[in-house]
Design a protein around this motif. Structure first.
Motif, short mmCIF file in Angstrom:
data_model
loop_
_atom_site.label_atom_id
_atom_site.label_comp_id
_atom_site.label_asym_id
_atom_site.label_seq_id
_atom_site.Cartn_x
_atom_site.Cartn_y
_atom_site.Cartn_z
N SER A 168 0.81 -1.22 0.00
CA SER A 168 0.00 0.00 0.00
C SER A 168 0.84 1.27 0.00
CB SER A 168 -0.92 0.02 1.23
OG SER A 168 -0.16 0.01 2.42
N ASN A 169 2.18 1.11 -0.06
CA ASN A 169 3.07 2.27 -0.16
C ASN A 169 3.19 2.66 -1.63
OD1 ASN A 169 5.30 4.01 -0.37
ND2 ASN A 169 6.33 3.07 1.38
N THR A 228 -1.37 -2.51 8.97
CA THR A 228 -2.80 -2.16 9.04
C THR A 228 -3.00 -0.66 8.88
OG1 THR A 228 -2.84 -1.75 11.45
CG2 THR A 228 -3.12 -4.04 10.72
N TRP A 229 -1.94 0.11 8.85
CA TRP A 229 -2.03 1.56 8.83
C TRP A 229 -2.39 2.08 7.45
CZ3 TRP A 229 3.13 2.80 11.87
CH2 TRP A 229 2.98 2.34 13.19
N PRO A 230 -2.84 3.34 7.36
CA PRO A 230 -3.13 3.94 6.05
C PRO A 230 -1.88 4.02 5.18
CG PRO A 230 -4.10 5.23 7.83
CD PRO A 230 -3.19 4.23 8.48
N SER A 231 -2.09 4.25 3.89
CA SER A 231 -0.98 4.28 2.93
C SER A 231 0.05 5.33 3.30
CB SER A 231 -1.52 4.57 1.53
OG SER A 231 -2.46 3.59 1.15
N SER A 270 -3.38 -0.26 -7.86
CA SER A 270 -4.54 -0.43 -7.00
C SER A 270 -4.09 -0.77 -5.59
CB SER A 270 -5.44 -1.54 -7.55
OG SER A 270 -5.86 -1.24 -8.85
N SER A 271 -4.89 -0.35 -4.63
CA SER A 271 -4.56 -0.61 -3.23
C SER A 271 -5.16 -1.93 -2.78
CB SER A 271 -5.12 0.51 -2.35
OG SER A 271 -5.05 0.17 -1.00
N PHE A 282 -1.61 -9.12 6.40
CA PHE A 282 -0.74 -10.12 5.77
C PHE A 282 -0.75 -9.95 4.25
CE2 PHE A 282 -0.13 -14.63 4.26
CZ PHE A 282 1.23 -14.64 4.46
N ASP A 283 -1.90 -9.64 3.67
CA ASP A 283 -1.96 -9.38 2.23
C ASP A 283 -1.13 -8.15 1.86
OD1 ASP A 283 -3.46 -11.53 1.54
OD2 ASP A 283 -5.35 -10.45 1.27
N ASN A 284 -1.05 -7.20 2.77
CA ASN A 284 -0.32 -5.96 2.53
C ASN A 284 1.19 -6.15 2.66
OD1 ASN A 284 0.05 -3.22 2.01
ND2 ASN A 284 -0.32 -2.60 4.13
#
Length: 318
Positions: free
Chosen positions: A86-87, A177-180, A205-206, A272-274
């Protein structure tokens, strides 16, 4: 194979010895030997952070932190780092850049390593995101010839991703779990995810956003009873959470419809997906070491990999 590769990579011992001397807690945690499914109460080490320098698509430089995870035993040229899919800026330069450098400072031994890669970096991510970030590297040697790992690189790298997910500290795990990273903080939790407003940024895509903000500062592994053959995921719960998001239910409404166990499972699975691995193949090393007690000038050695795979070693002025 591992022994042969070690002899062909003349800088590997110096880097690994410096790592053990400067980050003993991380080294003693047994990076390549940790059993993620054991009940050991050993405290995971703090993340070892290095700086990645890349060039954006518009030609401007970009420096970003990466967390070191492991040396690949079968090929010492390969370093394994972790990051969040997500970065947006990191994923952009990793996907588009063809030249990267890592600056690694060793404060205790007063050494620095500048590690260069002239090839693309690989992202090892959740299978559900492979279409966005690509598949695991197939040409990287991950085991002896004829071994299961050598025949199934996707399985090997996913197993590594699971192992390292269990190894990292609960505090670092919670950061997924944090925002991008880099996004402007906003009081509107339903604002759509963006990749900045930079026309030179690759749009990616996020992963699913849970809208939990910075609520989690510790995240324990859910599904530690798995034997390693199957990732500790529950797609049905994630689908339930995603359907609620699509139907515009707020985070509080979603939580009201789920048990605490289901919510913990969803948060863990999304984190975990992130979590992804960044595979860095070193093609050049610039190693500088200060003399003890400043008794003389620093020594500086440059190792350059040729097209044939051999290494040229030059002692240069510091």
């Amino acid at each position: 194979m591992a022994a042969a590769q070690q002899q062909q990579v003349p800088w590997a011992n110096a880097l690994q010895q410096a790592f053990r001397a400067n980050f003993p807690n991380a080294a003693q945690s047994g990076l390549s030997t940790v059993n993620p499914f054991s009940s050991s109460s050993q405290t995971p080490p703090d993340p070892v952070v290095v700086q990645l320098a890349s060039v954006k698509s518009n030609g401007t430089p970009k420096i970003q932190p990466l967390v070191f995870q492991d040396f690949l035993a079968a090929d010492p040229r390969i370093l394994v780092f972790s990051a969040a899919t997500s970065n947006p800026e990191l994923m952009s330069v990793v996907k588009s850049g063809q030249s990267h450098e890592i600056y690694w400072s060793m404060p205790k031994t007063k050494e620095t390593f500048v590690l260069s890669s002239s090839s693309r970096l690989y992202i090892v991510c959740a299978s559900t995101l492979s279409g966005r970030f690509g598949s695991a590297p197939r040409k990287v040697i991950v085991g002896d010839e004829g071994s299961q790992a050598a025949l199934n690189p996707e399985e090997f790298w996913e197993t590594e991703r699971i192992r390292l997910w269990h190894k990292i500290s609960p505090f670092y795990r919670a950061s997924f779990t944090w925002p991008s990273s880099g996004e402007v903080r906003t009081p509107n939790p339903n604002e759509s995810w963006s990749v900045y407003r930079d026309q030179n940024q690759i749009k990616v895509s996020s992963p699913v956003s849970l809208g939990t903000g910075f609520r989690y500062t510790r995240l324990d592994v859910v599904g530690s009873e798995f034997n390693g053959q199957t990732p500790p995921l529950s797609p049905s719960l994630l689908a339930k959470f995603q359907n609620a998001t699509i139907n515009n239910h707020s985070t509080l409404e979603r939580r009201a419809k789920m048990t605490k166990e289901e919510e913990d499972q969803c948060v863990h699975n999304a984190a975990f997906d992130n979590f992804c691995l960044i595979i860095f193949k070193v093609t050049r090393v610039d190693h500088t070491a200060c003399a003890s007690n400043n008794s003389g000038p620093p020594t500086r050695t440059v190792y350059t990999c040729t097209k044939e795979g051999s290494w040229v070693i030059d002692d240069v002025n510091p």
